[in-house]
Design a protein around this motif. Sequence first.
Motif, PDB file in Angstrom:
ATOM      1  N   HIS A 282      42.674  75.237  28.120  1.00  0.00           N
ATOM      2  CA  HIS A 282      41.512  75.479  28.677  1.00  0.00           C
ATOM      3  C   HIS A 282      41.366  75.243  30.144  1.00  0.00           C
ATOM      4  O   HIS A 282      42.261  74.611  30.670  1.00  0.00           O
TER       5      HIS A 282
ATOM      6  N   ASP B 226      41.940  68.264  33.253  1.00  0.00           N
ATOM      7  CA  ASP B 226      42.695  67.231  32.479  1.00  0.00           C
ATOM      8  C   ASP B 226      43.795  68.053  31.783  1.00  0.00           C
ATOM      9  O   ASP B 226      44.584  67.569  30.772  1.00  0.00           O
ATOM     10  N   HIS B 227      43.948  69.581  31.656  1.00  0.00           N
ATOM     11  CA  HIS B 227      44.511  70.403  30.880  1.00  0.00           C
ATOM     12  C   HIS B 227      45.346  71.382  31.841  1.00  0.00           C
ATOM     13  O   HIS B 227      45.972  72.211  31.221  1.00  0.00           O
TER      14      HIS B 227
ATOM     15  N   GLU C 230      39.639  71.085  22.077  1.00  0.00           N
ATOM     16  CA  GLU C 230      38.553  70.250  22.339  1.00  0.00           C
ATOM     17  C   GLU C 230      37.276  70.549  21.819  1.00  0.00           C
ATOM     18  O   GLU C 230      36.256  69.969  22.109  1.00  0.00           O
TER      19      GLU C 230
ATOM     20  N   HIS D 220      42.747  65.549  22.913  1.00  0.00           N
ATOM     21  CA  HIS D 220      42.336  64.066  23.108  1.00  0.00           C
ATOM     22  C   HIS D 220      42.604  63.421  21.708  1.00  0.00           C
ATOM     23  O   HIS D 220      42.537  64.118  20.792  1.00  0.00           O
TER      24      HIS D 220
HETATM   25 ZN   LIG Z   1      39.814  67.393  28.069  1.00  0.00          ZN
END
Ligand SMILES: [Zn+2]
Length: 631
Positions: free
Chosen positions: A152, A156-157, A278, A323
């Motif tokens: 996505h 952080d991805h 997520e 996560h």
């Molecule tokens: Zn994330």
Amino acid sequence: MADPLDPSDATVQRHAEALASLPADDGAAAANAARGLITAAPDDLQVTGDEGRVIWSLADYGFLGASAEAPESVHPALWRLARLNMNAGLFEVAEGVYQVRGYDISNMTLIEGDAGVIVVDPLVSPECAAAALALYRQARGERKVSAVLHTHSHVDHFGGIRGVVSDGEAVPIWAPQGFTDAAVSENVIAGAVMVRRAAYMYGSNLERGPRGQVDVAIGKGVSTGRPSLMAVTDEVTETGQQATIDGVLFEFQMVPETEAPAELNFFLPERGALCIVETATQVLHNILTIRGAQVRDALWWSQCLNESIELFGDRAEVLFAGHHWPTWGNEEIAEFLSAQRDLYRLLHDQTIRLASEGFNGEEIAERIELPESLAALWHTRGAYGSLRHNARGIYQRYFGVYDGNPVNLDPLAPTDAGSRYVDAIGGAGRAIEIAAQALAGGDERWAATLAGHVVFADPENVAARELQAAAFEQLGYQTENATWRNAYLTGASELRGGVSSDSLRAQAPDIVRALPTGQLFDAMGTRINAERAAQNDLIVAWNFTDIDEQWTLRVTNGALSTVAGKLAPDAQATVTTTRETLNSLILQEIDAMEAFGSGAISVDGDPMALAGFLGLLDDAPHDFPIVTPRG
Ligand SMILES: [Zn+2]
């Protein structure tokens, strides 16, 4: 700077109550978080970036290992989660499927194929991604990266991709449709404000410790390297789409506009492994994040999870995500996903039901509760998103910030309200006295509210600042929500010691470069000082020779409008340059005079018109005050 205060009697008492009310811990989460460990991360793990600057550190979290019992300054459920999030290293998830956890806020997943290894979601910073890949290779051999998949559009991805792929390497890069647009655009208008607010949410400037930052609920924190972005080569466009990547069969589910504008889940049928990305984590996620963002659609989110169950529920033997730790067992996965589906649906439906009865967002926040069956689970708890803030977010999505009561139609600004309340109460001294009594009696929210009015009436009132800081601190100690804790403790710290300006994150060159020119100009438009701009109309045309784009910018009535594909003949100045030069200006790698002097920018017509346009742009301060009035 002043040290944090001790937990108050009220905090100690609430801590004990929280402890007594928690669900029993059957140890399943701890077992799953440790399961499949191949190589543990070093206890003192640190990753360094430019000039040896530490951009990621687990070394500061050693205090979490001291005891399973939470100190009274940390909610016991948050302490438990903060300890679970310390399970860092390389883990086997399923045959040929690995995860590196604890090398950034997110997990990097590695799926072994015929020729090499597919990297799913390469973290925030290239240095962290490179360290994670090295840890994997140390155990599994020097497999080359055969493909990258971004699940996505959140940084952080994708941000660490340059740590696993070099320039010029022919590696397929997969992502959901709309990924690049969303990745570069989601926060471009709001970016400067969001960076500042994110420092509150993640507690970036707080000390790590039992009276400081302990966690951010979906990981330990966000690494601070410079994110990167590379061009997508292969798009996933629809649910049911299959692809064989490096010999591994993927089945995709599109879940856009759930947790991110562009997002997908995938299933590896040969390995019975479902990546839920997520949309389902081991905590309640955010429908509205406290750093500020557009409200997400809880109803659609729940419907997507329902579809995941229908599509993959029968076949999934292990479920993993971007996560936290995986869930093993078909039955366990079904229970987990059903509860997560019901969680978001319940939040949505009950918020609207209560709104229909006439309650506003704040009132719904006071009333909304989970049924016992959901409240008895650990993974539905509000450690990241909170029931209360999410309910207000859902209210806002449907009805806006105004609750329909005309008293709230034109509310007083905080400084005006503050001085009037303080006068009405009988002066600052009396207000502080009442607030101090409230704090002593365990009514921290009222104490913070009242002291806050004094602070906004008179930001120099040290007693009021101290008192509000003390109230924030106890609220921070008491809350289970990691982001609320970080916000309260950051607020306390800034009331006592002023704004720390370390929260600035450097603009990422890849992301600026990937932005469509129109959006760059739109972002510039949000920095135009209308008071100055309204004095003169300006027309500036831009001819970008490297990308063959022409633009006309007009500033009339203090407002920007842009036309693509045209160099207006009545422009006061026509600027000939490259998009790359504009990028460098925005990244502050060069200044305009330098670019002009070197010939990187040439101007037909009145050069002062260009200078005039650039002169209209206000700097976006990254350290504006939040808990005190803007001077
Ligand atoms: Zn994330």
